[in-house]
Design a protein around this motif. Structure first.
Motif, PDB file in Angstrom:
ATOM      1  N   PHE A 172       0.849  -1.197   0.000  1.00  0.00           N
ATOM      2  CA  PHE A 172       0.000   0.000   0.000  1.00  0.00           C
ATOM      3  C   PHE A 172       0.880   1.240   0.000  1.00  0.00           C
ATOM      4  O   PHE A 172       0.467   2.299  -0.447  1.00  0.00           O
ATOM      5  N   GLU A 173       2.093   1.103   0.527  1.00  0.00           N
ATOM      6  CA  GLU A 173       3.062   2.202   0.579  1.00  0.00           C
ATOM      7  C   GLU A 173       3.863   2.142  -0.719  1.00  0.00           C
ATOM      8  O   GLU A 173       4.830   1.378  -0.832  1.00  0.00           O
ATOM      9  N   HIS A 174       3.461   2.900  -1.715  1.00  0.00           N
ATOM     10  CA  HIS A 174       4.011   2.776  -3.060  1.00  0.00           C
ATOM     11  C   HIS A 174       5.487   3.139  -3.160  1.00  0.00           C
ATOM     12  O   HIS A 174       6.145   2.756  -4.123  1.00  0.00           O
ATOM     13  N   SER A 175       6.017   3.835  -2.175  1.00  0.00           N
ATOM     14  CA  SER A 175       7.454   4.122  -2.185  1.00  0.00           C
ATOM     15  C   SER A 175       8.254   2.824  -2.069  1.00  0.00           C
ATOM     16  O   SER A 175       9.396   2.753  -2.544  1.00  0.00           O
ATOM     17  N   ARG A 176       7.672   1.801  -1.475  1.00  0.00           N
ATOM     18  CA  ARG A 176       8.366   0.505  -1.377  1.00  0.00           C
ATOM     19  C   ARG A 176       8.420  -0.177  -2.742  1.00  0.00           C
ATOM     20  O   ARG A 176       9.404  -0.841  -3.071  1.00  0.00           O
ATOM     21  N   ILE A 177       7.386   0.009  -3.531  1.00  0.00           N
ATOM     22  CA  ILE A 177       7.383  -0.516  -4.898  1.00  0.00           C
ATOM     23  C   ILE A 177       8.412   0.243  -5.730  1.00  0.00           C
ATOM     24  O   ILE A 177       9.175  -0.345  -6.496  1.00  0.00           O
ATOM     25  N   LYS A 178       8.459   1.547  -5.534  1.00  0.00           N
ATOM     26  CA  LYS A 178       9.449   2.369  -6.235  1.00  0.00           C
ATOM     27  C   LYS A 178      10.867   1.911  -5.876  1.00  0.00           C
ATOM     28  O   LYS A 178      11.745   1.858  -6.745  1.00  0.00           O
TER      29      LYS A 178
END
Length: 194
Positions: free
Chosen positions: A58-64
């Motif tokens: 849900f924390e898209h910075s982790r996907i980034k």
């Protein structure tokens, strides 16, 4: 979770991945906490399971972060490291948000998946997945919000599949499996009748 002499043992991620490696099953790992991305990537690489593990958050910075560390692509142009942006509520610009972190998938809560949203995801070149709330959350939804379907019954799964979604994360895989087997049998019967 295994029962050991009336006590329960929750396996480590490494143990789960090691078991999955033997079966070839694909595992979706949700990156939940701060600082989880790098050690999870290192573990997956050490176990040589890059093709078997996808990452979501849900924390898209982790996907980034996954994409910053691993921008590699396969010969067909798809990402080697599969990532999915999880959405609980879906903002109007959800596809843009996923594309901004170079996600390969969008993961929608089951009650927010519509045919239009799924088509928008696929048109942007990403895959789609629907996720169900945990068992207690599902009971709450069915008690207070949805009264026309059972708790992850075949009707609910059929409705979700009609959106065109390509993957589902469910609490009752036995029900989904039986439904899919039944559909395959019906398809074979129909073909045999023609």
């Amino acid at each position: 979770i295994r029962e050991l002499e009336h006590e329960y043992y929750i396996p480590t991620l490494e143990e789960v991945l090691s078991d999955a490696k033997q079966t070839g099953v694909v595992i979706k790992v949700e990156l939940k906490g701060p600082g989880t991305t790098d050690p999870v990537l290192e573990l997956v690489e050490r176990l040589n399971m890059v093709d078997q593990v996808h990452y979501s958050s849900f924390e898209h910075s982790r996907i980034k972060r996954v994409r910053e560390l691993h921008p590699e692509r396969n010969a067909d142009g798809s990402h080697t490291y599969k990532t999915g942006c999880l959405f609980n509520e879906v903002p109007d610009n959800f596809v843009e948000l996923a594309l901004n972190v170079d996600a390969s998938e969008v993961h929608l809560r089951y009650s927010t998946a519509t045919k239009e949203r799924v088509e928008e995801i696929h048109s942007a070149g990403m895959d789609s997945m629907v996720w169900m709330r945990g068992p207690m959350g599902m009971v709450d939804d069915l008690t207070h919000r949805f009264h026309d379907v059972g708790n992850e019954d075949e009707r609910m799964y059929s409705t979700i599949m009609a959106t065109g979604v390509r993957a589902m994360c469910v609490n009752r895989p036995d029900v989904l499996k039986q439904m899919l087997i039944g559909q395959a049998m019906n398809s074979r019967t129909l073909v045999a009748m023609i």
